[in-house]
Design a protein around this motif. Structure first.
Motif, short mmCIF file in Angstrom:
data_model
loop_
_atom_site.label_atom_id
_atom_site.label_comp_id
_atom_site.label_asym_id
_atom_site.label_seq_id
_atom_site.Cartn_x
_atom_site.Cartn_y
_atom_site.Cartn_z
N VAL A 1 46.53 49.61 32.35
CA VAL A 1 45.10 49.30 32.41
C VAL A 1 44.43 50.16 33.48
O VAL A 1 43.34 50.70 33.28
CB VAL A 1 44.89 47.79 32.70
CG1 VAL A 1 43.40 47.46 32.77
CG2 VAL A 1 45.57 46.94 31.64
N MET A 2 45.12 50.32 34.62
CA MET A 2 44.56 51.16 35.67
C MET A 2 44.37 52.59 35.19
O MET A 2 43.32 53.21 35.44
CB MET A 2 45.46 51.14 36.91
CG MET A 2 44.87 51.92 38.09
SD MET A 2 46.01 52.13 39.47
CE MET A 2 46.92 53.58 38.92
N GLY B 1 37.99 56.38 42.55
CA GLY B 1 38.41 55.54 43.67
C GLY B 1 38.19 54.06 43.37
O GLY B 1 39.06 53.23 43.65
N GLU B 2 37.06 53.74 42.78
CA GLU B 2 36.78 52.33 42.42
C GLU B 2 37.78 51.82 41.39
O GLU B 2 38.22 50.68 41.44
CB GLU B 2 35.37 52.20 41.86
CG GLU B 2 34.28 52.20 42.92
CD GLU B 2 32.89 52.24 42.30
OE1 GLU B 2 32.73 51.77 41.15
OE2 GLU B 2 31.98 52.77 42.96
N ALA B 3 38.15 52.68 40.45
CA ALA B 3 39.15 52.28 39.45
C ALA B 3 40.49 51.98 40.12
O ALA B 3 41.15 50.99 39.79
CB ALA B 3 39.31 53.38 38.39
N LEU B 4 40.87 52.81 41.09
CA LEU B 4 42.12 52.57 41.82
C LEU B 4 42.03 51.27 42.63
O LEU B 4 43.00 50.50 42.71
CB LEU B 4 42.41 53.73 42.78
CG LEU B 4 42.75 55.08 42.15
CD1 LEU B 4 42.87 56.14 43.25
CD2 LEU B 4 44.05 55.01 41.35
N ALA B 5 40.86 51.03 43.23
CA ALA B 5 40.71 49.89 44.14
C ALA B 5 40.99 48.56 43.46
O ALA B 5 41.45 47.62 44.09
CB ALA B 5 39.30 49.88 44.73
N GLY C 1 44.49 55.71 46.65
CA GLY C 1 44.55 54.32 47.06
C GLY C 1 45.91 54.04 47.64
O GLY C 1 46.92 54.57 47.15
N VAL C 2 45.95 53.24 48.70
CA VAL C 2 47.24 52.92 49.33
C VAL C 2 47.84 51.70 48.62
O VAL C 2 47.19 50.66 48.48
CB VAL C 2 47.07 52.64 50.83
CG1 VAL C 2 48.41 52.26 51.46
CG2 VAL C 2 46.49 53.87 51.52
N HIS C 3 49.07 51.86 48.17
CA HIS C 3 49.76 50.79 47.44
C HIS C 3 50.65 49.97 48.38
O HIS C 3 50.68 48.75 48.30
CB HIS C 3 50.61 51.43 46.34
CG HIS C 3 51.44 50.47 45.55
ND1 HIS C 3 50.90 49.39 44.87
CD2 HIS C 3 52.78 50.40 45.33
CE1 HIS C 3 51.87 48.72 44.27
NE2 HIS C 3 53.01 49.30 44.54
N ARG C 4 51.36 50.65 49.27
CA ARG C 4 52.27 49.97 50.21
C ARG C 4 52.18 50.65 51.56
O ARG C 4 52.04 51.88 51.63
CB ARG C 4 53.73 50.13 49.75
CG ARG C 4 54.22 49.13 48.75
CD ARG C 4 55.75 49.06 48.77
NE ARG C 4 56.38 50.29 48.35
CZ ARG C 4 56.72 50.57 47.09
NH1 ARG C 4 56.46 49.71 46.13
NH2 ARG C 4 57.31 51.71 46.80
N GLY C 5 52.31 49.87 52.62
CA GLY C 5 52.32 50.46 53.95
C GLY C 5 50.91 50.80 54.43
O GLY C 5 49.91 50.38 53.83
N SER D 1 51.22 55.87 48.39
CA SER D 1 49.82 55.96 47.99
C SER D 1 49.73 56.62 46.63
O SER D 1 50.59 57.43 46.26
CB SER D 1 49.02 56.74 49.04
OG SER D 1 49.68 57.96 49.37
N ILE D 2 48.70 56.24 45.88
CA ILE D 2 48.49 56.78 44.54
C ILE D 2 47.29 57.70 44.58
O ILE D 2 46.21 57.31 45.06
CB ILE D 2 48.30 55.63 43.53
CG1 ILE D 2 49.59 54.80 43.47
CG2 ILE D 2 47.94 56.18 42.15
CD1 ILE D 2 49.50 53.57 42.59
#
Ligand SMILES: [Fe+2]
Length: 173
Positions: free
Chosen positions: A12-13, A33-37, A96-100, A152-153
């Motif tokens: 979906v992302m 960026g909004e889509a990632l957020a 976008g940051v996913h982890r950390g 990060s993605i």
């Protein structure tokens, strides 16, 4: 019999990112960026996708290549202490940051060939985004200054095959 794979949040992302990447150039980085957020904070987003780190440097893993060649989506994995060079971009980008947690520093060009100087520093935590246009004066560095790995993605507006030459405009290692 046709077996349909259930759509994941990553699917979906990527649909949302694709739609945003087709938007007018002036708003494209912010739209991506909004889509990632809306997705990047989901701890299950990359479930089942191996994204190993590399002991020597931050490393990228391809998540999606636009069939039309307009962009590609990668996961960047950062061990503690690993960082990008100081660079601008030849293409629009969003992350976008996913982890950390990553530290993003911004710079202005040094006069007469001097090193760039820092103008601002921001912490980018899981769920945070950042984006920028293709602009030699939008200069930044990402660094993992924390004690755990970060992931990060990133989305860049060129085909993956051109990432080596057409993404980063490096000012200083
Ligand atoms: Fe960058």
């Amino acid at each position: 019999m046709i077996i349909t794979k259930p759509r994941t949040n990553l699917d979906v992302m990527l649909d949302r990112v694709t739609q945003a990447a087709r938007s007018p150039e002036a708003i494209r980085p912010a739209a991506v960026g909004e889509a990632l957020a809306d997705f990047v904070h989901d701890p299950q987003l990359l479930a089942g996708i191996a994204c190993p780190c590399c002991p020597d440097r931050y490393i990228r893993h391809l998540l999606h290549a636009d069939p039309e060649g307009g962009f590609a989506v990668v996961a960047l994995v950062w061990r503690p202490g690993q960082m990008s060079p100081i660079h601008a971009h030849h293409t629009w980008c969003a992350l976008g940051v996913h982890r950390g947690t990553l530290t993003e520093s911004f710079y202005q060009r040094g006069a007469d060939g001097q090193e760039p100087t820092t103008t601002a520093t921001c912490l980018r935590r899981a769920g945070d985004i950042s984006h920028g246009a293709a602009d030699p004066d939008v200069i930044h560095r990402l660094a993992n200054l924390g004690g755990t790995n970060a992931l990060s993605i990133h989305v860049y507006g060129v085909p993956y095959e051109r990432f080596g030459s057409d993404v980063n405009l490096v000012y200083s290692a």
